[in-house]
Design a protein around this motif. Structure first.
Motif, PDB file in Angstrom:
ATOM      1  N   ALA A 174       0.874  -1.292   0.071  1.00  0.00           N
ATOM      2  CA  ALA A 174      -0.022   0.017  -0.046  1.00  0.00           C
ATOM      3  C   ALA A 174       1.035   1.254  -0.084  1.00  0.00           C
ATOM      4  O   ALA A 174       0.563   2.338  -0.582  1.00  0.00           O
ATOM      5  CB  ALA A 174      -0.977   0.019   1.286  1.00  0.00           C
ATOM      6  N   GLU A 175       1.902   1.328   0.666  1.00  0.00           N
ATOM      7  CA  GLU A 175       2.892   2.364   0.653  1.00  0.00           C
ATOM      8  C   GLU A 175       3.847   2.282  -0.708  1.00  0.00           C
ATOM      9  O   GLU A 175       4.568   3.286  -0.876  1.00  0.00           O
ATOM     10  CB  GLU A 175       4.142   2.412   1.919  1.00  0.00           C
ATOM     11  N   GLN A 176       3.426   1.582  -1.700  1.00  0.00           N
ATOM     12  CA  GLN A 176       4.327   1.543  -2.858  1.00  0.00           C
ATOM     13  C   GLN A 176       5.823   1.754  -2.804  1.00  0.00           C
ATOM     14  O   GLN A 176       6.190   2.560  -3.395  1.00  0.00           O
ATOM     15  CB  GLN A 176       3.731   2.547  -3.785  1.00  0.00           C
ATOM     16  N   GLN A 177       6.320   0.811  -1.900  1.00  0.00           N
ATOM     17  CA  GLN A 177       7.720   0.794  -1.614  1.00  0.00           C
ATOM     18  C   GLN A 177       8.607   0.602  -3.120  1.00  0.00           C
ATOM     19  O   GLN A 177       8.091  -0.146  -3.972  1.00  0.00           O
ATOM     20  CB  GLN A 177       8.030  -0.392  -0.623  1.00  0.00           C
ATOM     21  N   ALA A 178       9.573   0.996  -2.987  1.00  0.00           N
ATOM     22  CA  ALA A 178      10.576   0.991  -4.252  1.00  0.00           C
ATOM     23  C   ALA A 178      11.045  -0.548  -4.456  1.00  0.00           C
ATOM     24  O   ALA A 178      11.133  -1.031  -5.552  1.00  0.00           O
ATOM     25  CB  ALA A 178      11.860   1.877  -4.168  1.00  0.00           C
ATOM     26  N   CYS A 179      11.357  -1.223  -3.500  1.00  0.00           N
ATOM     27  CA  CYS A 179      11.727  -2.686  -3.529  1.00  0.00           C
ATOM     28  C   CYS A 179      10.577  -3.808  -3.085  1.00  0.00           C
ATOM     29  O   CYS A 179       9.710  -3.177  -2.415  1.00  0.00           O
ATOM     30  CB  CYS A 179      12.944  -2.974  -2.891  1.00  0.00           C
ATOM     31  N   SER A 180      10.678  -4.929  -3.627  1.00  0.00           N
ATOM     32  CA  SER A 180       9.675  -6.014  -3.124  1.00  0.00           C
ATOM     33  C   SER A 180       9.848  -6.348  -1.523  1.00  0.00           C
ATOM     34  O   SER A 180      10.677  -6.067  -1.138  1.00  0.00           O
ATOM     35  CB  SER A 180       9.889  -6.958  -4.046  1.00  0.00           C
ATOM     36  N   TRP A 181       9.053  -6.719  -1.191  1.00  0.00           N
ATOM     37  CA  TRP A 181       8.935  -7.353   0.199  1.00  0.00           C
ATOM     38  C   TRP A 181       9.970  -8.154   0.461  1.00  0.00           C
ATOM     39  O   TRP A 181      10.968  -8.031   1.470  1.00  0.00           O
ATOM     40  CB  TRP A 181       7.517  -7.989   0.498  1.00  0.00           C
ATOM     41  N   THR A 182      10.277  -9.406  -0.314  1.00  0.00           N
ATOM     42  CA  THR A 182      11.521 -10.144  -0.340  1.00  0.00           C
ATOM     43  C   THR A 182      12.688  -9.463  -0.233  1.00  0.00           C
ATOM     44  O   THR A 182      13.734  -9.774   0.286  1.00  0.00           O
ATOM     45  CB  THR A 182      11.574 -11.306  -1.249  1.00  0.00           C
ATOM     46  N   ASP A 183      12.993  -8.157  -0.705  1.00  0.00           N
ATOM     47  CA  ASP A 183      14.264  -7.484  -0.826  1.00  0.00           C
ATOM     48  C   ASP A 183      14.324  -6.446   0.295  1.00  0.00           C
ATOM     49  O   ASP A 183      15.304  -5.890   0.260  1.00  0.00           O
ATOM     50  CB  ASP A 183      14.227  -6.902  -2.040  1.00  0.00           C
ATOM     51  N   GLU A 184      13.205  -6.395   1.127  1.00  0.00           N
ATOM     52  CA  GLU A 184      13.375  -5.229   2.215  1.00  0.00           C
ATOM     53  C   GLU A 184      14.347  -5.939   3.293  1.00  0.00           C
ATOM     54  O   GLU A 184      14.317  -7.041   3.632  1.00  0.00           O
ATOM     55  CB  GLU A 184      11.974  -5.268   2.865  1.00  0.00           C
ATOM     56  N   PRO A 185      15.046  -4.928   3.932  1.00  0.00           N
ATOM     57  CA  PRO A 185      16.042  -5.473   5.143  1.00  0.00           C
ATOM     58  C   PRO A 185      15.181  -5.961   6.192  1.00  0.00           C
ATOM     59  O   PRO A 185      13.924  -5.350   6.275  1.00  0.00           O
ATOM     60  CB  PRO A 185      16.659  -4.009   5.512  1.00  0.00           C
ATOM     61  N   THR A 186      15.416  -6.658   7.069  1.00  0.00           N
ATOM     62  CA  THR A 186      14.833  -7.250   8.109  1.00  0.00           C
ATOM     63  C   THR A 186      14.318  -6.161   8.994  1.00  0.00           C
ATOM     64  O   THR A 186      13.129  -6.422   9.473  1.00  0.00           O
ATOM     65  CB  THR A 186      15.684  -8.196   8.722  1.00  0.00           C
TER      66      THR A 186
END
Length: 76
Positions: free
Chosen positions: A20-32
């Motif tokens: 929903a926040e339209q992050q630049a990277c995918s969930w799997t690529d987000e840092p922990t």
């Protein structure tokens, strides 16, 4: 078993908030550390919604299933 079920709910809601926040990277690529922030938001949302969370979770599960299959099929 209850803990695993709650973790699944938290993960679904966290991923939905992330999208929903339209992050630049995918969930799997987000840092922990960023994933944990979204999980905290998700836990708060689940606690606030209490009983009403079931409707949201059903919709999220259906959307996730559609994404795995390839999305809603377009009619010709």
């Amino acid at each position: 078993m209850r803990g695993a079920k709650m973790d699944y709910k938290v993960e679904l809601v966290a991923q939905a908030l992330h999208e929903a926040e339209q992050q630049a990277c995918s969930w799997t690529d987000e840092p922990t550390i960023r994933k944990e922030r979204f999980r905290a938001y998700a836990r708060n949302a689940i606690n606030l919604l209490n009983e009403d969370i079931g409707v949201l979770l059903l919709a999220l599960e259906q959307a996730t299933a559609e994404q795995r299959v390839g999305g809603p099929r377009a009619t010709a």
